[in-house]
Design a protein around this motif. Structure first.
Motif, PDB file in Angstrom:
ATOM      1  N   ARG A  39      31.248 -28.496  49.023  1.00 37.96           N
ATOM      2  CA  ARG A  39      31.705 -29.597  48.896  1.00 37.96           C
ATOM      3  C   ARG A  39      30.863 -29.634  47.052  1.00 37.96           C
ATOM      4  NH1 ARG A  39      33.878 -32.438  52.306  1.00 37.96           N
ATOM      5  NH2 ARG A  39      33.181 -32.147  54.718  1.00 37.96           N
ATOM      6  N   ARG A  40      31.545 -28.215  46.166  1.00 38.22           N
ATOM      7  CA  ARG A  40      31.073 -27.720  45.146  1.00 38.22           C
ATOM      8  C   ARG A  40      32.770 -28.745  44.764  1.00 38.22           C
ATOM      9  NH1 ARG A  40      28.607 -22.666  43.697  1.00 38.22           N
ATOM     10  NH2 ARG A  40      30.768 -23.105  42.572  1.00 38.22           N
ATOM     11  N   SER A  41      32.150 -29.419  43.126  1.00 35.19           N
ATOM     12  CA  SER A  41      33.326 -29.546  43.027  1.00 35.19           C
ATOM     13  C   SER A  41      34.362 -28.746  42.131  1.00 35.19           C
ATOM     14  CB  SER A  41      33.039 -30.658  41.299  1.00 35.19           C
ATOM     15  OG  SER A  41      33.853 -30.868  40.198  1.00 35.19           O
ATOM     16  N   ARG A  42      35.274 -29.499  41.984  1.00 36.04           N
ATOM     17  CA  ARG A  42      36.435 -28.432  41.003  1.00 36.04           C
ATOM     18  C   ARG A  42      36.908 -28.623  40.000  1.00 36.04           C
ATOM     19  NH1 ARG A  42      41.384 -28.678  45.716  1.00 36.04           N
ATOM     20  NH2 ARG A  42      42.174 -26.679  44.335  1.00 36.04           N
ATOM     21  N   GLY A  43      36.591 -29.255  39.396  1.00 35.57           N
ATOM     22  CA  GLY A  43      36.697 -29.172  37.756  1.00 35.57           C
ATOM     23  C   GLY A  43      37.085 -30.066  37.406  1.00 35.57           C
ATOM     24  N   PHE A  44      38.131 -31.334  38.008  1.00 38.94           N
ATOM     25  CA  PHE A  44      38.867 -32.307  37.840  1.00 38.94           C
ATOM     26  C   PHE A  44      38.599 -33.522  39.076  1.00 38.94           C
ATOM     27  CE2 PHE A  44      41.060 -29.990  41.532  1.00 38.94           C
ATOM     28  CZ  PHE A  44      42.032 -30.871  41.651  1.00 38.94           C
ATOM     29  N   GLY A  45      39.096 -34.165  38.645  1.00 38.38           N
ATOM     30  CA  GLY A  45      38.817 -35.501  39.158  1.00 38.38           C
ATOM     31  C   GLY A  45      39.854 -36.295  38.741  1.00 38.38           C
ATOM     32  N   PHE A  46      40.092 -37.978  39.719  1.00 35.45           N
ATOM     33  CA  PHE A  46      41.200 -39.236  39.074  1.00 35.45           C
ATOM     34  C   PHE A  46      40.243 -40.389  38.866  1.00 35.45           C
ATOM     35  CE2 PHE A  46      42.591 -35.717  41.433  1.00 35.45           C
ATOM     36  CZ  PHE A  46      44.347 -35.644  41.072  1.00 35.45           C
ATOM     37  N   VAL A  47      40.931 -41.129  37.932  1.00 37.03           N
ATOM     38  CA  VAL A  47      39.978 -42.395  37.231  1.00 37.03           C
ATOM     39  C   VAL A  47      41.812 -43.360  37.785  1.00 37.03           C
ATOM     40  CG1 VAL A  47      39.553 -44.102  35.935  1.00 37.03           C
ATOM     41  CG2 VAL A  47      38.607 -41.835  36.222  1.00 37.03           C
TER      42      VAL A  47
END
Length: 100
Positions: A39-47
């Motif tokens: 459940r830790r961030s993978r260092g990327f995302g989407f908006v």
């Protein structure tokens, strides 16, 4: 417009991403991608931004910028590609022998 953001600080939250992009226009959704197991961030995302003009302005101004002590890359998100093997590869890149 769906926007891909990489190079994020692991402590960056969905709300942080939403706040950053809302300076450029309406944000439909903002999410950090997390590891399924930890459940830790993978260092990327989407908006997701409904106005393409505002989305492009955000990309132009934020790509290469420093955010939360890290330099981020911001681009138009590419559509997710379908796996050619039906998703039957294991984590090491080999084939999974289990049948479903």
């Amino acid at each position: 417009m769906n926007i891909y953001i990489s190079g994020l600080n692991f402590s960056t939250t969905d709300a942080d991403l939403n706040d950053l992009f809302s300076e450029y226009g309406e944000v439909s959704s903002a999410r950090i991608i997390t590891d399924r197991e930890t459940r830790r961030s993978r260092g990327f995302g989407f908006v997701e931004m409904p106005d393409d003009t505002a989305g492009q302005k955000a990309i132009d101004e934020l790509n290469g910028a420093e955010f939360d002590h890290k330099q981020i890359s911001v681009n138009v998100a590419r559509p997710r590609e379908e796996s050619s093997n039906g998703g039957n590869r294991d984590r090491r890149g080999g084939y999974n022998s289990r049948r479903y």
